[in-house]
Design an enzyme around this catalytic site. Structure first.
Site, short mmCIF file in Angstrom:
data_model
loop_
_atom_site.label_atom_id
_atom_site.label_comp_id
_atom_site.label_asym_id
_atom_site.label_seq_id
_atom_site.Cartn_x
_atom_site.Cartn_y
_atom_site.Cartn_z
CE1 TYR A 176 8.18 6.21 4.69
CE2 TYR A 176 9.54 4.26 4.37
CZ TYR A 176 8.46 4.87 4.97
OH TYR A 176 7.67 4.17 5.86
CE LYS A 180 8.34 6.89 8.22
NZ LYS A 180 7.19 7.29 9.02
N1 LIG Z 1 2.77 0.17 5.34
C1 LIG Z 1 4.00 -0.24 5.60
O1 LIG Z 1 4.45 -1.33 5.19
C2 LIG Z 1 4.91 0.60 6.45
C3 LIG Z 1 6.22 0.12 6.71
C4 LIG Z 1 7.04 0.88 7.51
C5 LIG Z 1 6.59 2.09 8.04
N2 LIG Z 1 5.34 2.54 7.76
C6 LIG Z 1 4.93 3.81 8.34
O2 LIG Z 1 3.67 3.67 8.99
C7 LIG Z 1 2.92 4.87 8.86
C8 LIG Z 1 1.55 4.57 8.27
O3 LIG Z 1 1.73 3.89 7.03
P1 LIG Z 1 0.49 3.53 6.10
O4 LIG Z 1 0.96 2.48 5.17
O5 LIG Z 1 -0.72 3.30 6.93
O6 LIG Z 1 0.36 4.91 5.32
P2 LIG Z 1 -0.86 5.53 4.51
O7 LIG Z 1 -1.89 4.51 4.21
O8 LIG Z 1 -0.21 6.25 3.39
O9 LIG Z 1 -1.48 6.60 5.52
C9 LIG Z 1 -0.74 7.73 5.81
C10 LIG Z 1 -1.54 8.63 6.72
O10 LIG Z 1 -0.75 9.81 6.97
C11 LIG Z 1 -1.57 10.95 6.74
N3 LIG Z 1 -0.76 12.10 6.36
C12 LIG Z 1 0.05 12.25 5.27
N4 LIG Z 1 0.60 13.48 5.28
C13 LIG Z 1 0.14 14.11 6.39
C14 LIG Z 1 0.32 15.39 6.94
N5 LIG Z 1 1.07 16.32 6.34
N6 LIG Z 1 -0.30 15.70 8.11
C15 LIG Z 1 -1.10 14.81 8.71
N7 LIG Z 1 -1.34 13.57 8.23
C16 LIG Z 1 -0.74 13.24 7.08
C17 LIG Z 1 -2.51 10.50 5.63
O11 LIG Z 1 -3.62 11.36 5.61
P3 LIG Z 1 -4.42 11.77 4.25
O12 LIG Z 1 -5.54 10.77 4.12
O13 LIG Z 1 -4.90 13.15 4.53
O14 LIG Z 1 -3.44 11.71 3.11
C18 LIG Z 1 -2.84 9.09 6.12
O15 LIG Z 1 -3.79 9.12 7.15
C19 LIG Z 1 3.75 5.81 8.01
O16 LIG Z 1 4.46 6.66 8.87
C20 LIG Z 1 4.69 4.88 7.28
O17 LIG Z 1 5.88 5.52 6.94
C21 LIG Z 1 4.49 1.83 6.98
#
Ligand SMILES: NC(=O)c1ccc[n+]([C@@H]2O[C@H](COP(=O)([O-])OP(=O)(O)OC[C@H]3O[C@@H](n4cnc5c(N)ncnc54)[C@H](OP(=O)(O)O)[C@@H]3O)[C@@H](O)[C@H]2O)c1
Length: 281
Positions: A176, A180
């Site tokens: 991951y 990134k």
């Molecule tokens: N949550 C945290 O603590 C955290 C911390 C640091 C960074 N982040 C970053 O913040 C972002 C959002 O995190 P989150 O926790 O909200 O993630 P999440 O709940 O897993 O949501 C991920 C989103 O990305 C979409 N996605 C995955 N693969 C894709 C693709 N090939 N094309 C288009 N869309 C795609 C998913 O769509 P589907 O519904 O179709 O699967 C979903 O809408 C991510 O980039 C993550 O790395 C999160």
């Protein structure tokens, strides 16, 4: 009035972007998602605003990104987020199968214990993160260049910061973090290319946000241990760490960071946290 395009808007932080950015009825917010029907139903049930539009967009499919929205206003911001979960390529027999990121919460030495699985995860993550975002940025550039805000925001992670990894000994989330970090570089390269056209590219980490991924009842014992060790390190890194933020808190902070950012202020190609600094928690 502004227009924002949010890729990865079906749930979690991306869905919260849709909600917050559409609060002003003058704004147009376009969500790019893999499953349009399901997201439209969720938007109707939980947001229900006529200024939110959902269209198909999959980082793994160049053709889906090519069908970019015609609708936009004078100001356009593109926000891209997705997790490392990625559908396998179309030609794969297991088309609908989703890689579950087995190494997210375990240690890098496990990379050698199941070589093919981890290689697949690294390669698929790279394809989705790096190749997918290069396509996305190129295909959306005509729209961005027509706008006034001209901002492209990649939602990154503090996991990609080298000092953070080393000082806090963050061994988890290997593939991951690699994906990134590579995409942060893509963002900086695009910034170098399009700075003269006034387009700002930034990578922003949203902090540690509760989007349901770390529910202990859904983790394996090994993942639970990895997550526990990670949280203990975060507590040490920031002694006042209270635990995870809500998506609402995180998105408010991220929007405030990119709204204040500009090329003139030296923000081109930068990689910062939801605080606008290198403090990731
Ligand atoms: N949550 C945290 O603590 C955290 C911390 C640091 C960074 N982040 C970053 O913040 C972002 C959002 O995190 P989150 O926790 O909200 O993630 P999440 O709940 O897993 O949501 C991920 C989103 O990305 C979409 N996605 C995955 N693969 C894709 C693709 N090939 N094309 C288009 N869309 C795609 C998913 O769509 P589907 O519904 O179709 O699967 C979903 O809408 C991510 O980039 C993550 O790395 C999160």
């Amino acid at each position: 009035m502004s227009s924002s395009v949010v890729l990865g808007a079906s749930r979690g932080i991306g869905f919260e972007f849709l909600r917050q950015l559409s609060l002003d009825p003058a704004n147009i917010v376009i969500g790019l998602v893999r499953d349009v029907k399901t997201t439209e139903s969720k938007v109707t049930a939980e947001i229900n605003r006529s200024n939110v539009h959902i269209i198909h967009g999959d980082l793994d499919s160049y053709d889906s990104l090519k069908a970019r929205p015609k609708r936009s206003s004078q100001e356009t911001v593109l926000i891209t987020l997705h997790r490392k979960q990625a559908k396998l390529p179309q030609e794969s027999p297991a088309e609908a199968w989703t890689i579950s990121s087995p190494t997210e919460l375990v240690f890098p030495k496990t990379l050698t214990s199941s070589a093919s699985e981890n290689k697949e995860e690294l390669m698929t993550g790279f394809k989705t993160n790096v190749v997918g975002n290069v396509h996305l940025f190129n295909l959306f550039m005509p729209l961005i260049l027509k706008g006034q805000q001209k901002k492209v925001i990649f939602i990154s992670s503090g996991h990609a910061d080298l000092d953070f990894i080393s000082k806090c000994e963050v061994e988890v989330s290997g593939p991951y973090a690699v994906g990134k970090a590579a995409t942060n570089t893509v963002v900086a390269k695009f910034g170098a290319e399009y700075g003269n056209d006034g387009v700002l590219f930034m990578s922003i980490s949203p902090g540690v946000v509760d989007t349901g991924h770390f529910d202990p009842t859904k983790l394996t014992e090994q993942e639970r241990q990895g997550f526990g060790a990670f949280m203990a390190k975060m507590q040490k890194y920031v002694p006042h760490f209270q635990g995870m933020m809500t998506p609402e808190e995180s998105v408010k902070a991220v929007v405030s960071v990119y709204e204040k950012a500009s090329i003139a202020n030296g923000d081109q190609g930068s990689f910062v946290s939801h605080r606008g600094t290198k403090q990731w928690i």
